[in-house]
Design an enzyme around this catalytic site. Structure first.
Site: not given
Length: 278
Positions: A148, A224, A257
């Site tokens: 991320s 996600d 995620h």
């Protein structure tokens, strides 16, 4: 001086948590380092992992499930924190700015510029520190990855240090932070309003401006929730294609995620890195 916070045996290697006083941030910093069993006989390559928003070194250390693969492949695994911490360190309401959200930049704007120098920390100070403290680390054989915000960091660090890293990968990276809410919020506060200054910390912009690496591997969870608004993998697909950079982009059906996603595929990334490290 490095303080050993904890040490545990795992898969024949040593899982360390370490603390030191950072010159770059002006604060104590904590990081983790896994030394595989091969480090007891000779030098081993180093993989650096940059974590995402809200994380510390502990998230990947506790949930990443990388040690078995690192022990098999003979890879050391370094995981720094995501921001400076402590008394007097600037913060702001919200989880996507301030503590745990350093975005791997050297802030130029007050009050952030006093301590938020994560670019210098992860590209200069921390590598020099671990190289000096652990002779088994082969600093001529390095790879980098992240998740991320840390995926953004890994891509930009590798693109700006193409001779240092033999492999770069990322999980759910923010590939074009100048174009998405997380990045716009962070960059406007840390780097100021001049968007031209943001391009040095934007993977897509760096590629558009001529930065090159031979290959990039990216995994994205198809489920996600941040995919369309914050991650936008299609932007790096287009940039890499235009630049002639080999991009291995896997969209993993059903994955989100979280570290359930990362831990599932991290060993695959480590094996890919090992193949490029020799």
């Amino acid at each position: 001086m490095v303080e050993v916070v904890s040490e545990a045996r795992s898969h024949g290697g040593r899982q360390l948590v370490l603390r030191h006083d950072s010159r770059a941030t002006g604060t104590p910093m904590t990081f983790s380092l896994f030394l595989p069993p091969q480090a007891e006989q000779g030098r081993v390559p180093l993989v650096t992992y940059l974590s995402g928003l809200t994380c510390t070194h502990a998230n990947v250390t506790d949930k990443g499930e990388y040690r078995a693969a690192c022990a098999e492949l003979g890879l050391a695994f370094l995981a720094p924190d995501t921001s400076p911490r402590g008394d007097g360190v600037a913060d702001e309401e919200g989880w996507d700015i301030g503590l745990g959200a350093g975005f791997y930049v050297d802030a130029t704007e007050a009050p952030w510029s006093a301590h938020y120098r994560m670019w210098s920390y992860v590209t200069e100070e921390l590598p020099a520190l671990v190289a000096a403290e652990y002779a088994a680390l082969d600093m001529s054989a390095q790879a980098i990855t992240g998740h991320s915000m840390g995926g953004h960091g890994a891509l930009t660090v590798a693109l700006r240090h193409p001779g240092r890293f033999h492999a770069v990968s990322a999980f759910a990276p923010i590939v074009a932070p100048s174009e998405v809410p997380w990045g716009e919020k962070a960059f406007s506060r840390y780097l100021g309003p001049d968007r031209a200054a943001w391009r040095a910390h934007d993977a897509v912009a760096l590629i558009e401006d001529g930065a090159r690496v031979p290959a990039i591997r990216i995994d994205i969870g198809a489920a996600d929730p941040f995919l369309e608004r914050e991650l936008r993998p299609e932007r790096i697909e287009a940039a890499a294609a235009d630049a002639g950079i080999e991009l291995i982009l896997e969209r993993r059906s059903g994955y989100d995620h979280s570290y359930f996603f990362i831990s599932t595929f991290l060993a695959e990334h480590l094996r890919w890195m090992k193949s490029r490290l020799g």
